[in-house]
Design a protein around this motif. Sequence first.
Motif, PDB file in Angstrom:
ATOM      1  N   ARG A 128       1.036  -1.180  -0.023  1.00 52.45           N
ATOM      2  CA  ARG A 128      -0.130  -0.012   0.067  1.00 52.45           C
ATOM      3  C   ARG A 128       0.945   1.140  -0.038  1.00 52.45           C
ATOM      4  O   ARG A 128       0.456   2.101  -0.840  1.00 52.45           O
ATOM      5  N   LYS A 129       2.156   1.262   0.729  1.00 54.91           N
ATOM      6  CA  LYS A 129       2.826   2.596   0.984  1.00 54.91           C
ATOM      7  C   LYS A 129       3.499   2.648  -0.341  1.00 54.91           C
ATOM      8  O   LYS A 129       3.706   3.628  -0.945  1.00 54.91           O
ATOM      9  N   LYS A 130       3.883   1.523  -1.315  1.00 53.57           N
ATOM     10  CA  LYS A 130       4.551   1.695  -2.591  1.00 53.57           C
ATOM     11  C   LYS A 130       3.618   2.169  -3.503  1.00 53.57           C
ATOM     12  O   LYS A 130       3.924   3.105  -4.212  1.00 53.57           O
ATOM     13  N   MET A 131       2.239   1.817  -3.352  1.00 48.45           N
ATOM     14  CA  MET A 131       1.378   2.309  -4.240  1.00 48.45           C
ATOM     15  C   MET A 131       1.016   3.808  -4.119  1.00 48.45           C
ATOM     16  O   MET A 131       0.814   4.741  -4.958  1.00 48.45           O
ATOM     17  N   GLN A 136       1.987   9.816  -5.255  1.00 50.97           N
ATOM     18  CA  GLN A 136       2.650  11.052  -4.912  1.00 50.97           C
ATOM     19  C   GLN A 136       3.544  11.373  -6.210  1.00 50.97           C
ATOM     20  O   GLN A 136       3.786  12.819  -6.367  1.00 50.97           O
ATOM     21  N   ALA A 137       4.140  10.443  -7.046  1.00 49.24           N
ATOM     22  CA  ALA A 137       4.885  10.880  -8.008  1.00 49.24           C
ATOM     23  C   ALA A 137       4.319  11.289  -9.389  1.00 49.24           C
ATOM     24  O   ALA A 137       4.713  11.315 -10.302  1.00 49.24           O
ATOM     25  N   GLY A 138       2.653  11.097  -9.216  1.00 47.49           N
ATOM     26  CA  GLY A 138       1.949  11.671 -10.361  1.00 47.49           C
ATOM     27  C   GLY A 138       1.541  10.361 -11.327  1.00 47.49           C
ATOM     28  O   GLY A 138       1.271  10.733 -12.630  1.00 47.49           O
ATOM     29  N   GLN A 139       1.710   9.172 -10.773  1.00 48.26           N
ATOM     30  CA  GLN A 139       1.548   7.990 -11.491  1.00 48.26           C
ATOM     31  C   GLN A 139       0.127   7.411 -11.113  1.00 48.26           C
ATOM     32  O   GLN A 139      -0.050   6.256 -11.398  1.00 48.26           O
ATOM     33  N   ALA A 140      -0.709   8.240 -10.801  1.00 45.24           N
ATOM     34  CA  ALA A 140      -1.844   7.573 -10.235  1.00 45.24           C
ATOM     35  C   ALA A 140      -2.565   6.990 -11.393  1.00 45.24           C
ATOM     36  O   ALA A 140      -3.342   6.036 -11.210  1.00 45.24           O
ATOM     37  N   MET A 141      -2.676   7.542 -12.635  1.00 46.15           N
ATOM     38  CA  MET A 141      -3.484   7.042 -13.865  1.00 46.15           C
ATOM     39  C   MET A 141      -2.965   5.539 -14.159  1.00 46.15           C
ATOM     40  O   MET A 141      -3.709   4.772 -14.652  1.00 46.15           O
ATOM     41  N   GLY A 142      -1.660   5.542 -14.060  1.00 43.88           N
ATOM     42  CA  GLY A 142      -0.957   4.276 -14.527  1.00 43.88           C
ATOM     43  C   GLY A 142      -1.523   2.900 -13.416  1.00 43.88           C
ATOM     44  O   GLY A 142      -1.712   1.888 -13.798  1.00 43.88           O
ATOM     45  N   LEU A 143      -1.685   3.635 -12.118  1.00 40.56           N
ATOM     46  CA  LEU A 143      -2.236   2.516 -11.337  1.00 40.56           C
ATOM     47  C   LEU A 143      -3.674   2.312 -11.712  1.00 40.56           C
ATOM     48  O   LEU A 143      -4.197   0.955 -11.858  1.00 40.56           O
ATOM     49  N   TYR A 144      -4.420   2.989 -12.069  1.00 39.35           N
ATOM     50  CA  TYR A 144      -5.961   2.931 -12.483  1.00 39.35           C
ATOM     51  C   TYR A 144      -6.103   2.056 -13.633  1.00 39.35           C
ATOM     52  O   TYR A 144      -7.013   1.253 -13.680  1.00 39.35           O
ATOM     53  N   ASN A 145      -4.996   2.185 -14.673  1.00 38.76           N
ATOM     54  CA  ASN A 145      -4.946   1.576 -15.903  1.00 38.76           C
ATOM     55  C   ASN A 145      -4.673   0.283 -15.709  1.00 38.76           C
ATOM     56  O   ASN A 145      -5.106  -0.832 -16.272  1.00 38.76           O
ATOM     57  N   GLN A 146      -3.793  -0.025 -14.685  1.00 49.57           N
ATOM     58  CA  GLN A 146      -3.431  -1.334 -14.265  1.00 49.57           C
ATOM     59  C   GLN A 146      -4.359  -2.239 -13.633  1.00 49.57           C
ATOM     60  O   GLN A 146      -4.751  -3.211 -13.948  1.00 49.57           O
ATOM     61  N   LEU A 147      -5.520  -1.215 -12.843  1.00 54.05           N
ATOM     62  CA  LEU A 147      -6.722  -2.011 -12.225  1.00 54.05           C
ATOM     63  C   LEU A 147      -7.550  -2.486 -13.640  1.00 54.05           C
ATOM     64  O   LEU A 147      -8.080  -3.234 -13.296  1.00 54.05           O
ATOM     65  N   ARG A 148      -7.851  -1.608 -14.483  1.00 55.94           N
ATOM     66  CA  ARG A 148      -8.699  -1.756 -15.519  1.00 55.94           C
ATOM     67  C   ARG A 148      -8.160  -3.014 -16.211  1.00 55.94           C
ATOM     68  O   ARG A 148      -8.918  -3.839 -17.053  1.00 55.94           O
ATOM     69  N   SER A 149      -6.945  -3.461 -16.392  1.00 53.06           N
ATOM     70  CA  SER A 149      -6.551  -4.582 -17.081  1.00 53.06           C
ATOM     71  C   SER A 149      -6.608  -5.728 -16.132  1.00 53.06           C
ATOM     72  O   SER A 149      -6.938  -6.963 -16.689  1.00 53.06           O
ATOM     73  N   ARG A 164      -7.398   5.914  -2.993  1.00 49.20           N
ATOM     74  CA  ARG A 164      -7.583   4.881  -1.773  1.00 49.20           C
ATOM     75  C   ARG A 164      -8.157   3.745  -2.226  1.00 49.20           C
ATOM     76  O   ARG A 164      -7.485   2.437  -1.990  1.00 49.20           O
ATOM     77  N   ARG A 165      -9.345   3.762  -3.090  1.00 53.18           N
ATOM     78  CA  ARG A 165     -10.013   2.593  -3.621  1.00 53.18           C
ATOM     79  C   ARG A 165      -9.065   1.937  -4.616  1.00 53.18           C
ATOM     80  O   ARG A 165      -9.322   0.578  -4.913  1.00 53.18           O
ATOM     81  N   VAL A 166      -8.596   2.540  -5.562  1.00 53.00           N
ATOM     82  CA  VAL A 166      -7.993   1.739  -6.478  1.00 53.00           C
ATOM     83  C   VAL A 166      -6.711   1.023  -6.092  1.00 53.00           C
ATOM     84  O   VAL A 166      -6.478  -0.193  -6.323  1.00 53.00           O
ATOM     85  N   ILE A 167      -5.968   1.608  -5.037  1.00 50.17           N
ATOM     86  CA  ILE A 167      -5.028   0.990  -4.354  1.00 50.17           C
ATOM     87  C   ILE A 167      -5.459  -0.286  -3.577  1.00 50.17           C
ATOM     88  O   ILE A 167      -4.832  -1.292  -3.719  1.00 50.17           O
ATOM     89  N   ARG A 168      -6.847   0.023  -2.962  1.00 49.91           N
ATOM     90  CA  ARG A 168      -7.088  -1.348  -2.363  1.00 49.91           C
ATOM     91  C   ARG A 168      -7.550  -2.403  -3.170  1.00 49.91           C
ATOM     92  O   ARG A 168      -7.402  -3.676  -2.899  1.00 49.91           O
ATOM     93  N   ALA A 169      -8.179  -2.023  -4.302  1.00 52.21           N
ATOM     94  CA  ALA A 169      -8.581  -3.043  -5.289  1.00 52.21           C
ATOM     95  C   ALA A 169      -7.161  -3.858  -5.813  1.00 52.21           C
ATOM     96  O   ALA A 169      -7.339  -5.104  -5.986  1.00 52.21           O
ATOM     97  N   LEU A 170      -6.070  -3.187  -6.269  1.00 51.30           N
ATOM     98  CA  LEU A 170      -4.735  -3.695  -6.629  1.00 51.30           C
ATOM     99  C   LEU A 170      -4.195  -4.466  -5.378  1.00 51.30           C
ATOM    100  O   LEU A 170      -3.619  -5.581  -5.663  1.00 51.30           O
ATOM    101  N   GLU A 171      -4.303  -4.049  -4.295  1.00 51.66           N
ATOM    102  CA  GLU A 171      -3.775  -4.719  -2.893  1.00 51.66           C
ATOM    103  C   GLU A 171      -4.455  -6.125  -2.867  1.00 51.66           C
ATOM    104  O   GLU A 171      -3.917  -7.240  -2.459  1.00 51.66           O
ATOM    105  N   ILE A 172      -5.587  -6.168  -2.920  1.00 48.43           N
ATOM    106  CA  ILE A 172      -6.525  -7.597  -2.821  1.00 48.43           C
ATOM    107  C   ILE A 172      -5.897  -8.378  -3.918  1.00 48.43           C
ATOM    108  O   ILE A 172      -5.700  -9.429  -3.521  1.00 48.43           O
ATOM    109  N   PHE A 173      -5.714  -8.024  -5.016  1.00 47.65           N
ATOM    110  CA  PHE A 173      -5.306  -8.985  -6.070  1.00 47.65           C
ATOM    111  C   PHE A 173      -3.926  -9.343  -5.961  1.00 47.65           C
ATOM    112  O   PHE A 173      -3.443 -10.633  -5.912  1.00 47.65           O
ATOM    113  N   TYR A 174      -3.078  -8.394  -5.509  1.00 40.76           N
ATOM    114  CA  TYR A 174      -1.921  -8.944  -4.968  1.00 40.76           C
ATOM    115  C   TYR A 174      -1.451  -9.737  -3.950  1.00 40.76           C
ATOM    116  O   TYR A 174      -0.479 -10.443  -4.016  1.00 40.76           O
ATOM    117  N   CYS A 175      -2.382  -9.827  -2.896  1.00 40.86           N
ATOM    118  CA  CYS A 175      -2.410 -10.407  -1.635  1.00 40.86           C
ATOM    119  C   CYS A 175      -2.872 -11.825  -2.078  1.00 40.86           C
ATOM    120  O   CYS A 175      -2.391 -12.867  -1.546  1.00 40.86           O
TER     121      CYS A 175
END
Length: 320
Positions: A128-131, A136-149, A164-175
Amino acid sequence: MPNKQKRTVISVIGPTAVGKTEISLQIAKQFGGEIISGDSMQIYRGMDIGTAKIKLSEMKGIPHHLLDMKDPCESFSAAEFQKIVRKKIEEVHRRGHLPILVGGTGLYIQSVLYDYQFSDAPADFDFRKKMEEYVQAGQAMGLYNQLRSIDPEAAKKIHPNNHRRVIRALEIFYCTGKTMTEFQKSQQNIPLYNDVLIGLTMEREKLYHRIDQRVDKMIEEGLVEEVRDLIKKGVNLECQAMKAIGYKEIFDYLEARISYDQAITLLKKHSRNYAKRQLTWFRNKMNAHWFDLDDEREYCKKIAEILAFIAGKLEIKSNN
């Protein structure tokens, strides 16, 4: 939740601006109820106009709960809501009153009424911290596109700015290797309460007109000044609450990212889109008895119909 005796809970659900507040007051007055807000944003202090939070003068002496419990930069989750509301339901029953859960945040209400297990999806705070660092580095849309895939169905339900919800959805898949959608579909909708579930609906164009009118009223009542005051107190887009519809648009206007007219247009559009998503969620996820509020001339008759329906259900529950 002990199964030895199910508590009775009345729930009033429906899209934004359909009229849940007034009808919930009528229900509470008729049946000796206390109202529990089922809105994910009314929990925040200082966010009154944009969340259409009921005023003290409008409560008609009916106790209201889960309002003004958090500061806007504090986080709040469906799991926390579930825990607080279930405890509040017990407190209301101990006072000999009837809890009435009212709101439009579908997952929050579903999580309370049914055996919804948030603990099935573990957390990984390092991930979660990494995401969050990517955001913070301006790559939020990249994370959202990752979720879309990974989980296109979940991505459709989550706004790209809701980091927050984008990261949580990615976190669930990662875990777990399972998507958020797969987790939600695996939930067993086992009711924990004797719930009387009232759904309020309205012809779409009429509802959209009411939404536009509500936005105009919010502006007249001082929504721009409310957001400006929040900014002065240090609330910004990093705070979960500021991502709410009505606040993000006005924030962008005050930061000169968009014009005043654009902000109002977007606010109305986003509110209409949200209402559509709410109706889809409730119809797909919850077995409500729906009441159509199209005809304003029949409004009193419709309230009487709703109260009679609830009375009949409560009589059935008491006889079981």
